[in-house]
Design a protein around this motif. Structure first.
Motif, mmCIF file in Angstrom:
data_model
loop_
_atom_site.group_PDB
_atom_site.id
_atom_site.type_symbol
_atom_site.label_atom_id
_atom_site.label_comp_id
_atom_site.label_asym_id
_atom_site.label_seq_id
_atom_site.Cartn_x
_atom_site.Cartn_y
_atom_site.Cartn_z
ATOM 1 N N ALA A 42 0.864 -1.192 0.000
ATOM 2 C CA ALA A 42 0.000 0.000 0.000
ATOM 3 C C ALA A 42 0.895 1.235 0.000
ATOM 4 N N CYS A 43 0.284 2.401 0.012
ATOM 5 C CA CYS A 43 1.044 3.653 0.086
ATOM 6 C C CYS A 43 0.461 4.526 1.207
ATOM 7 N N GLY A 44 1.313 5.373 1.746
ATOM 8 C CA GLY A 44 0.864 6.416 2.676
ATOM 9 C C GLY A 44 0.109 5.864 3.873
ATOM 10 N N THR A 45 -1.021 6.489 4.137
ATOM 11 C CA THR A 45 -1.850 6.097 5.275
ATOM 12 C C THR A 45 -2.255 4.628 5.195
ATOM 13 N N SER A 46 -2.572 4.168 3.993
ATOM 14 C CA SER A 46 -2.984 2.765 3.843
ATOM 15 C C SER A 46 -1.831 1.833 4.204
ATOM 16 N N TRP A 47 -0.616 2.281 3.949
ATOM 17 C CA TRP A 47 0.563 1.484 4.334
ATOM 18 C C TRP A 47 0.672 1.412 5.860
ATOM 19 N N ILE A 49 -3.930 -2.544 0.015
ATOM 20 C CA ILE A 49 -4.866 -1.657 0.728
ATOM 21 C C ILE A 49 -4.876 -0.305 0.037
ATOM 22 N N SER A 50 -6.053 0.189 -0.234
ATOM 23 C CA SER A 50 -6.139 1.505 -0.872
ATOM 24 C C SER A 50 -7.504 2.125 -0.624
ATOM 25 N N GLN A 51 -7.516 3.339 -0.142
ATOM 26 C CA GLN A 51 -8.791 4.036 0.013
ATOM 27 C C GLN A 51 -9.424 4.238 -1.359
ATOM 28 N N SER A 52 -8.677 4.898 -2.244
ATOM 29 C CA SER A 52 -9.255 5.306 -3.530
ATOM 30 C C SER A 52 -9.414 4.147 -4.499
ATOM 31 N N GLY A 53 -8.524 3.185 -4.380
ATOM 32 C CA GLY A 53 -8.528 2.084 -5.346
ATOM 33 C C GLY A 53 -7.906 2.483 -6.672
ATOM 34 N N GLU A 54 -7.281 3.665 -6.728
ATOM 35 C CA GLU A 54 -6.722 4.134 -7.999
ATOM 36 C C GLU A 54 -5.237 4.464 -7.907
ATOM 37 N N THR A 55 -4.594 4.201 -6.790
ATOM 38 C CA THR A 55 -3.192 4.584 -6.617
ATOM 39 C C THR A 55 -2.301 3.782 -7.574
ATOM 40 N N ALA A 56 -1.542 4.499 -8.391
ATOM 41 C CA ALA A 56 -0.805 3.843 -9.483
ATOM 42 C C ALA A 56 0.170 2.788 -8.964
ATOM 43 N N GLY A 59 -11.930 14.732 1.960
ATOM 44 C CA GLY A 59 -10.732 15.408 2.474
ATOM 45 C C GLY A 59 -9.487 14.678 1.976
ATOM 46 N N VAL A 60 -8.499 15.445 1.545
ATOM 47 C CA VAL A 60 -7.298 14.803 0.990
ATOM 48 C C VAL A 60 -6.601 13.936 2.032
ATOM 49 N N ALA A 61 -6.564 14.393 3.259
ATOM 50 C CA ALA A 61 -5.936 13.587 4.307
ATOM 51 C C ALA A 61 -6.896 12.463 4.707
ATOM 52 N N SER A 62 -6.418 11.263 4.567
ATOM 53 C CA SER A 62 -7.276 10.106 4.827
ATOM 54 C C SER A 62 -7.501 9.939 6.331
ATOM 55 N N THR A 63 -8.749 9.738 6.735
ATOM 56 C CA THR A 63 -9.057 9.586 8.158
ATOM 57 C C THR A 63 -9.925 8.356 8.395
ATOM 58 N N ALA A 106 1.970 11.684 12.629
ATOM 59 C CA ALA A 106 2.968 12.599 12.060
ATOM 60 C C ALA A 106 2.614 12.942 10.613
ATOM 61 N N LEU A 107 2.162 11.942 9.873
ATOM 62 C CA LEU A 107 1.799 12.188 8.465
ATOM 63 C C LEU A 107 0.629 13.173 8.381
ATOM 64 N N LYS A 108 -0.377 12.964 9.230
ATOM 65 C CA LYS A 108 -1.536 13.871 9.206
ATOM 66 C C LYS A 108 -1.082 15.307 9.461
ATOM 67 N N LEU A 109 -0.198 15.467 10.464
ATOM 68 C CA LEU A 109 0.237 16.820 10.800
ATOM 69 C C LEU A 109 0.993 17.465 9.637
ATOM 70 N N LYS A 110 1.945 16.698 9.065
ATOM 71 C CA LYS A 110 2.731 17.229 7.932
ATOM 72 C C LYS A 110 1.825 17.667 6.802
ATOM 73 N N GLU A 111 0.914 16.774 6.438
ATOM 74 C CA GLU A 111 0.090 17.000 5.252
ATOM 75 C C GLU A 111 -0.720 18.269 5.313
ATOM 76 N N ILE A 112 -1.349 18.503 6.465
ATOM 77 C CA ILE A 112 -2.326 19.593 6.455
ATOM 78 C C ILE A 112 -1.846 20.849 7.167
HETATM 79 C C1 F6R Z 1 -2.604 10.523 3.633
HETATM 80 C C2 F6R Z 1 -3.106 10.019 2.392
HETATM 81 C C3 F6R Z 1 -2.165 9.328 1.481
HETATM 82 C C4 F6R Z 1 -2.847 8.060 0.941
HETATM 83 C C5 F6R Z 1 -1.968 7.398 -0.128
HETATM 84 C C6 F6R Z 1 -2.592 6.119 -0.620
HETATM 85 O O1 F6R Z 1 -3.583 11.174 4.356
HETATM 86 O O2 F6R Z 1 -4.254 10.149 2.102
HETATM 87 O O3 F6R Z 1 -0.973 9.028 2.091
HETATM 88 O O4 F6R Z 1 -3.073 7.197 2.003
HETATM 89 O O5 F6R Z 1 -1.802 8.267 -1.198
HETATM 90 O O6 F6R Z 1 -3.856 6.342 -1.146
HETATM 91 P P1 F6R Z 1 -4.895 5.194 -1.316
HETATM 92 O O7 F6R Z 1 -5.222 4.681 0.030
HETATM 93 O O8 F6R Z 1 -6.062 5.832 -1.996
HETATM 94 O O9 F6R Z 1 -4.248 4.145 -2.164
#
Ligand code: F6R
Length: 610
Positions: free
Chosen positions: A302-307, A349-356, A400-404, A485-491
């Motif tokens: 996964a990436c980011g928050t999903s990771w 794992i991916s919120q959007s399901g579109e992360t390259a 919201g761009v920051a995933s919660t 830490a990621l949430k704080l940095k991002e926003i």
């Molecule tokens: C952080 C955030 C990003 C996503 C990352 C993966 O708040 O939103 O780090 O978690 O870009 O995105 P998804 O989960 O859509 O694959």
């Protein structure tokens, strides 16, 4: 990255394309543009730096019926300005294109085109592609479709593109390699977009283009062709029964705030119908359950928050089911030497399901014969389609761009997956399983966290001027620290690092001084005493201490400059409660700095480029 939407039919293009762009703004919002063929046959291109709203205000030319393309951008090659915004036209201004992805060999192609006296206006790789198509069309005297194919055969990298040509006013071509594109079909109308969200309110008949396929729409007809040779491909149309709600902030100023609060319900929604008092169901995995249960090992990618959710998932799955789990960033997994084979399960794992990167990791896992499992929030998204099986997190649209809320829902799924595996492998007693599955009381505690919000807001105001933060936790609370830490940095644009609490003394402690806050996540568990020592180490260097805990006691009170106490619960759920506290802390710091928390600078909701 970026979002593409295109329309070919009989209606006025503007509102269809603008509404579509608003849906796709999660993919990028540094500039936007729209091109359509005016009723007098002239090409009209409007672009603006900034959000879709800026473009909407600039669109005065309403004389566009029938055919148009639009784009919202997240800059990769070239600054985010009006010139670099899409659509881009070739030198003859006949051919115009929107692009999602990256043309990796754009420099040698650009050099070649410059040697052929072609002049460039922008700094983008996209303009190189449209100029190459224009070169084949104008100088190579190829027909439009052939010119597109010839150019695409010469580019490396990823693309999802839609192209129009003023010489072919009734034709639109879309093609993909790597970057998803969906075609919606409704009688004599066609809708193309990077995902189905702008299409689904017009039609549920969807055709997902496969890699190296192109859709050639001509008049009321369309064909699917190969990019590699002039052959026709099958039309695999799917009926997608999926409704997309309108976005609504309700009583909240920001979507992020609303989404943090929604966790009172979303976590329960994720689990509803998937857990009985003595068994975990997870029907989405049934078809492949035998393979999942007997797998030698699991990779989570996964990436980011999903990771971060993946890191928690590893600890849960290993603890309950004794199955080895490796967690890798999707961007690394796709290129690393991995030990994936047909006895491996790969969970993406991916919120959007579109992360390259995540999609590329899934492709690799599929190619290696692994069973791929998606944990994803968006039905109909690429992760849902590319994995063998999976579970939707069902926590509603996250704007919201920051995933919660997606993060806590992912943890919920991973927790129950770990228990299901443990139960299947006989690694957990019936009584213990039942205890874990009785989560209703724990869910009620989510609500009570919000009673601390006023206090958290006060703490946020106190520390809003800090330039650096440390977030420290142990075990499952180390990923929680990373996420905080990621949430704080991002926003809030404040530098923050997450560390395992004890590891901090191997370097980061050098940063600590009287101005630096450290946020400690301290559940009353087996590492409690150890973490108290870690707090002392920071305290004796005059660092400011913020503690998030489920334990009311004198020691913590004395150590903390600020103390946030959440209710005591099953300690697996503590990670969720602590996460919500950290989400609120980041949110209130950003709001007190008067920042746009829903669309922070340089970011996009979905990262659709490598
Ligand atoms: C952080 C955030 C990003 C996503 C990352 C993966 O708040 O939103 O780090 O978690 O870009 O995105 P998804 O989960 O859509 O694959």
């Amino acid at each position: 990255m970026c979002g593409i939407v295109a329309y070919k039919g009989h209606r006025n293009c503007h509102s269809i394309l603008l509404n579509g762009l608003k849906r796709l703004e999660y993919r990028g919002y540094d500039s936007a543009g729209l091109a359509c063929l005016r009723n007098d046959g002239q090409l009209s291109i409007t672009k603006r730096r900034g959000k879709v709203k800026e473009l909407e205000e600039a669109l005065t030319d309403k004389n566009c019926d029938g055919i148009g393309i639009a784009h919202t951008r997240w800059a990769t090659h070239g600054r985010p300005n009006q010139v670099n915004a899409h659509p881009h036209a070739d030198q003859s201004r006949k051919i115009v294109l929107v692009h999602n992805g990256i043309i990796e060999n754009y420099l040698p192609i650009k050099k070649f085109l410059i040697s052929k006296k072609i002049k460039f206006k922008s700094e983008t790789d996209t303009e190189v592609l449209v100029q190459l198509i224009g070169y084949f069309y104008n100088q190579g005297k190829m027909d439009f479709e052939k010119a597109v194919r010839a150019a695409l055969q010469r580019v490396d990298g990823a693309y999802g593109i839609v192209i129009m040509n003023t010489d072919y006013p009734d034709m639109m071509i879309a093609a993909r390699k790597g970057s998803p594109l969906a075609l919606g079909i409704k009688d004599n109308e066609f809708f193309i977009a990077s995902d189905i969200s702008p299409i689904i309110k017009h039609t549920q008949q969807i055709l997902y283009l496969k890699d190296s396929e192109m859709a050639v729409i001509n008049g009321n007809k369309y064909t699917i062709k190969s990019v590699l040779k002039d052959i026709t491909m099958p039309k695999n149309i799917e009926q997608i029964d999926y409704k997309i709600d309108d976005y609504d902030k309700g009583k909240f100023k920001y979507f992020m705030h609303k989404e943090i609060h929604e966790q009172v319900d979303t976590i329960a929604n994720t689990v509803k119908g998937r857990v009985k008092s003595d068994a975990v169901l997870l029907h989405g995995l049934s078809e492949y359950w035998d393979e999942i249960e007997s797998a030698d090992k699991i990779y989570i990618t996964a990436c980011g928050t999903s990771w971060h959710a993946g890191l928690i998932g590893k600890l849960l799955i290993e603890k309950f089911s004794n199955t080895p789990v490796f967690v890798e960033y999707a961007s690394e997994f796709r290129y690393n030497h991995t030990l994936v084979d047909n006895k491996t399960v790969v969970i993406a794992i991916s919120q959007s399901g579109e992360t390259a990167d995540t999609l590329a990791a899934i492709k690799k896992a599929n190619d290696y014969g692994a069973v791929t499992v998606g944990i994803c929030n968006v039905p109909g998204s690429s992760v849902g389609r590319e994995t063998d099986c999976g579970v939707y997190t069902r926590c509603g649209h996250e704007v919201g761009v920051a995933s919660t809320k997606a993060f806590t829902a992912q943890i919920g799924i991973l927790y129950f997956l770990a228990l299901k595996l443990a139960s299947a492998k006989g690694e957990i007693s019936k009584t213990s399983l039942k205890r874990h599955l009785d989560y209703s009381d724990a869910m009620k505690k989510v609500k009570t966290v919000f009673r601390q919000e006023k206090l958290i807001e006060k703490i946020a105001k106190k520390y809003k001027k800090a330039t650096d933060f440390l977030y420290l936790g142990r075990g499952m609370n180390f990923p929680v620290a990373l996420e905080g830490a990621l949430k704080l940095k991002e926003i809030s644009y404040i530098h923050a690092e997450g560390y395992p609490a004890a590891e901090m003394k191997h370097g980061p402690i050098a940063l600590v001084d009287k101005n630096m806050p450290s946020v400690f996540i301290v559940p009353k568990d087996k590492t409690y005493e150890k973490i108290i020592s870690n707090i002392q180490e920071i305290k004796s260097r005059k660092g400011k201490i913020i503690i998030v805990t489920d334990s009311k006691n004198k020691v913590l009170k004395e150590l903390a400059n600020d103390l946030i106490i959440v209710p005591r619960t099953n300690h697996y759920l503590f990670v969720v409660l602590a996460t919500i506290v950290l989400q609120l802390l980041a949110y209130h710091i950003a709001v007190s700095k008067k920042l746009n928390v829903d669309q922070p600078r340089n970011l996009a909701k979905s990262v659709t480029v490598e």
